[in-house]
Design an enzyme around this catalytic site. Structure first.
Site, PDB file in Angstrom:
ATOM      1  CB  CYS A  42      30.373  56.313  33.412  1.00  0.00           C
ATOM      2  SG  CYS A  42      31.622  55.120  32.922  1.00  0.00           S
TER       3      CYS A  42
ATOM      4  CG  ASN B  41      30.661  50.635  31.889  1.00  0.00           C
ATOM      5  OD1 ASN B  41      29.963  51.485  31.346  1.00  0.00           O
ATOM      6  ND2 ASN B  41      31.533  50.923  32.845  1.00  0.00           N
TER       7      ASN B  41
ATOM      8  CG  HIS C  40      27.252  54.074  34.796  1.00  0.00           C
ATOM      9  ND1 HIS C  40      27.149  53.886  33.444  1.00  0.00           N
ATOM     10  CD2 HIS C  40      28.533  53.739  35.135  1.00  0.00           C
ATOM     11  CE1 HIS C  40      28.309  53.465  32.978  1.00  0.00           C
ATOM     12  NE2 HIS C  40      29.167  53.376  33.985  1.00  0.00           N
TER      13      HIS C  40
HETATM   14  O1  UT7 Z   1      32.315  52.853  34.520  1.00  0.00           O
HETATM   15  C1  UT7 Z   1      33.138  53.651  35.311  1.00  0.00           C
HETATM   16  C2  UT7 Z   1      33.317  53.155  36.617  1.00  0.00           C
HETATM   17  N1  UT7 Z   1      33.926  51.861  36.657  1.00  0.00           N
HETATM   18  C3  UT7 Z   1      33.663  51.094  37.686  1.00  0.00           C
HETATM   19  O2  UT7 Z   1      32.868  51.488  38.494  1.00  0.00           O
HETATM   20  C4  UT7 Z   1      34.403  49.796  37.899  1.00  0.00           C
HETATM   21  C5  UT7 Z   1      34.713  49.632  39.345  1.00  0.00           C
HETATM   22  N2  UT7 Z   1      35.512  48.500  39.693  1.00  0.00           N
HETATM   23  C6  UT7 Z   1      35.104  47.195  39.529  1.00  0.00           C
HETATM   24  O3  UT7 Z   1      34.041  46.953  39.000  1.00  0.00           O
HETATM   25  C7  UT7 Z   1      35.962  46.085  40.081  1.00  0.00           C
HETATM   26  O4  UT7 Z   1      36.983  46.624  40.886  1.00  0.00           O
HETATM   27  C8  UT7 Z   1      36.583  45.172  38.992  1.00  0.00           C
HETATM   28  C9  UT7 Z   1      35.477  44.342  38.346  1.00  0.00           C
HETATM   29  C10 UT7 Z   1      37.303  45.979  37.964  1.00  0.00           C
HETATM   30  C11 UT7 Z   1      37.570  44.211  39.641  1.00  0.00           C
HETATM   31  O5  UT7 Z   1      36.921  43.450  40.640  1.00  0.00           O
HETATM   32  P1  UT7 Z   1      37.578  43.264  42.075  1.00  0.00           P
HETATM   33  O6  UT7 Z   1      36.663  42.424  42.843  1.00  0.00           O
HETATM   34  O7  UT7 Z   1      37.889  44.633  42.622  1.00  0.00           O
HETATM   35  O8  UT7 Z   1      38.873  42.432  41.756  1.00  0.00           O
HETATM   36  P2  UT7 Z   1      40.407  42.808  41.976  1.00  0.00           P
HETATM   37  O9  UT7 Z   1      40.834  43.837  40.994  1.00  0.00           O
HETATM   38  O10 UT7 Z   1      40.657  43.049  43.427  1.00  0.00           O
HETATM   39  O11 UT7 Z   1      41.082  41.443  41.635  1.00  0.00           O
HETATM   40  C12 UT7 Z   1      40.863  40.266  42.409  1.00  0.00           C
HETATM   41  C13 UT7 Z   1      41.580  39.135  41.737  1.00  0.00           C
HETATM   42  C14 UT7 Z   1      43.030  39.465  41.398  1.00  0.00           C
HETATM   43  O12 UT7 Z   1      43.785  38.272  41.497  1.00  0.00           O
HETATM   44  P3  UT7 Z   1      44.667  37.967  42.803  1.00  0.00           P
HETATM   45  O13 UT7 Z   1      45.640  39.100  42.918  1.00  0.00           O
HETATM   46  O14 UT7 Z   1      43.708  37.908  43.938  1.00  0.00           O
HETATM   47  O15 UT7 Z   1      45.305  36.641  42.496  1.00  0.00           O
HETATM   48  C15 UT7 Z   1      42.957  39.866  39.944  1.00  0.00           C
HETATM   49  O16 UT7 Z   1      44.176  39.667  39.250  1.00  0.00           O
HETATM   50  O17 UT7 Z   1      40.925  38.842  40.490  1.00  0.00           O
HETATM   51  C16 UT7 Z   1      41.879  38.922  39.430  1.00  0.00           C
HETATM   52  N3  UT7 Z   1      41.196  39.415  38.232  1.00  0.00           N
HETATM   53  C17 UT7 Z   1      40.631  38.589  37.340  1.00  0.00           C
HETATM   54  N4  UT7 Z   1      40.566  37.248  37.278  1.00  0.00           N
HETATM   55  C18 UT7 Z   1      39.912  36.723  36.224  1.00  0.00           C
HETATM   56  C19 UT7 Z   1      41.003  40.696  37.860  1.00  0.00           C
HETATM   57  N5  UT7 Z   1      40.305  40.717  36.717  1.00  0.00           N
HETATM   58  C20 UT7 Z   1      40.069  39.426  36.370  1.00  0.00           C
HETATM   59  C21 UT7 Z   1      39.413  38.802  35.292  1.00  0.00           C
HETATM   60  N6  UT7 Z   1      39.363  37.456  35.261  1.00  0.00           N
HETATM   61  N7  UT7 Z   1      38.818  39.521  34.305  1.00  0.00           N
END
Ligand code: UT7
Length: 352
Positions: free
Chosen positions: A129, A309, A279
């Protein structure tokens, strides 16, 4: 004094718009099925990431990353009012190269019709990125030292073929889209110390490498591909893996610090900057950066809602999008900041 300036800007995204509503129905070839394949929803994607849609290339393999780069490059070259044969250096930033080797810049050179015995220099760079700002630093140095006069810097990504379209991979899969952005950079003799590319600084911290990676193979091992790539249970190695929360926190921290440092090292303030282009990884990251770095919200440009992204393409794609919308104009000054896998990061201040 010789400075480097942006002579042209262009971008390209494939025609297929994939909305959040369509995402749950995509199979592993990102073709739409009648039954749900992945448990996710528009509401989750929109509120947790800001993404509303993204663009994908056709499923059949008719389009490579270098084809996306080609369209963006043609537009940047036309915008610079030069001929492709005037390009004397290509810097190609991507994490989704056409093949393992050679690098993708030579495929782009050939598609531009400028290959041959007198063919120009071709660099491939990674930096994920952060690729565009890393490439801008290289281009700036190469132009200011007089090494090259017409550098084509392109960031292009084809993500849609290497995403895990199952509930297992949904956290990463919903974020990414295909696209390309390009600039042409050349020299200008000027006494204006603020003209063109004013500032670039990049950095990296390899201790974060395993927080966001895609293996495909391990060349240190033999056989270096040891799984059945057609088996969804075995082929985890084929898909990007991310510790989302850690990457999120580091992205905010480094993009805030890089932006603040860019201003303090140049002595500029937000009155001197027309646009802030972060980004496009997650709208919540960009909102946090805007808040913590005290950036005037009206100066922030995002495009993640439309394109997701697009990794190395995100900064030039966002700029070109808002230029087409009539917001960004010639000579506007931009502060761009990036963060990505590696970890890598950077910031740049430049005029359009
Ligand atoms: O480009 C390079 C750099 N990349 C980034 O900067 C990305 C950085 N990270 C992020 O943007 C976020 O961490 C994500 C968007 C990837 C994830 O968001 P989050 O708020 O950190 O969610 P999480 O991974 O903590 O997941 C929360 C919940 C989980 O369920 P439980 O365990 O609470 O029941 C996940 O399984 O959301 C669930 N989950 C989803 N649910 C529906 C994770 N992805 C999804 C999804 N749809 N796509």
């Amino acid at each position: 004094m010789r400075r480097s300036i942006l002579l042209g800007l262009g971008s390209y995204v494939p025609d297929r718009v994939v909305t959040n509503e369509e995402i749950p129905y995509l199979d592993e070839r990102h073709e739409r099925r009648a039954e749900v394949q992945t448990e996710t929803s528009d509401a989750w994607i929109r509120t947790r990431t800001g993404v509303e849609a993204r663009r994908y290339v056709p499923a059949g393999g008719s389009m490579a990353c270098s084809d996306l780069a080609l369209e963006a490059s043609r537009r940047a070259i036309a915008d610079a009012s030069i001929e492709a044969r005037e390009i004397d250096c290509i810097i190609y930033a991507t994490l989704s190269p056409d093949i393992h080797f050679p690098g993708t810049a030579v495929f782009l050179q050939s598609k531009l019709g400028i290959s041959g015995e007198e063919g120009c220099a071709c660099y491939d760079i990674r930096q994920q990125c952060s690729g565009f700002v890393y490439g801008l630093q290289m281009a700036d140095a190469l132009v200011r030292t007089g090494t090259y006069r017409r550098v084509l810097l392109v960031g292009a990504e084809l993500h849609s073929h290497s995403l895990d379209y199952s509930t297992r991979g949904r956290d990463v899969m919903v974020l990414f889209g295909d696209g390309a952005g390009a600039v042409v950079i050349g020299p200008s003799e000027t006494d204006d110390e603020r003209a063109g590319v004013l500032y670039t600084r990049v950095g990296a911290d390899g201790t974060g490498a395993w927080d966001l990676y895609l293996k495909v193979f391990e060349i240190s091992k033999a056989p270096y591909v040891w799984y059945d790539a057609a088996d969804r249970e075995q082929n985890l190695v084929k898909y990007p893996q991310m510790n989302g929360k850690r990457v999120f926190l580091h992205a905010v921290r480094h993009m805030v610090l890089a932006s603040q440092r860019a201003l303090s090292e140049t002595g500029l303030g937000w009155n001197d900057i027309d646009w802030f282009v972060p980004h496009q990884a997650n709208l919540r990251i960009n909102e946090a950066v805007t808040q913590y770095a005290e950036i005037p919200p009206e100066k922030v440009l995002n495009s993640i809602q439309l394109y997701g992204n697009t990794t190395a393409a995100s900064v030039p794609l966002t700029l070109d999008h808002w230029r087409r919308e009539g917001k960004v104009r010639e000579h506007d000054r931009v502060l761009a900041t990036v963060f990505g896998s590696g970890y890598t990061w950077g910031a740049a201040i430049f005029q359009i």
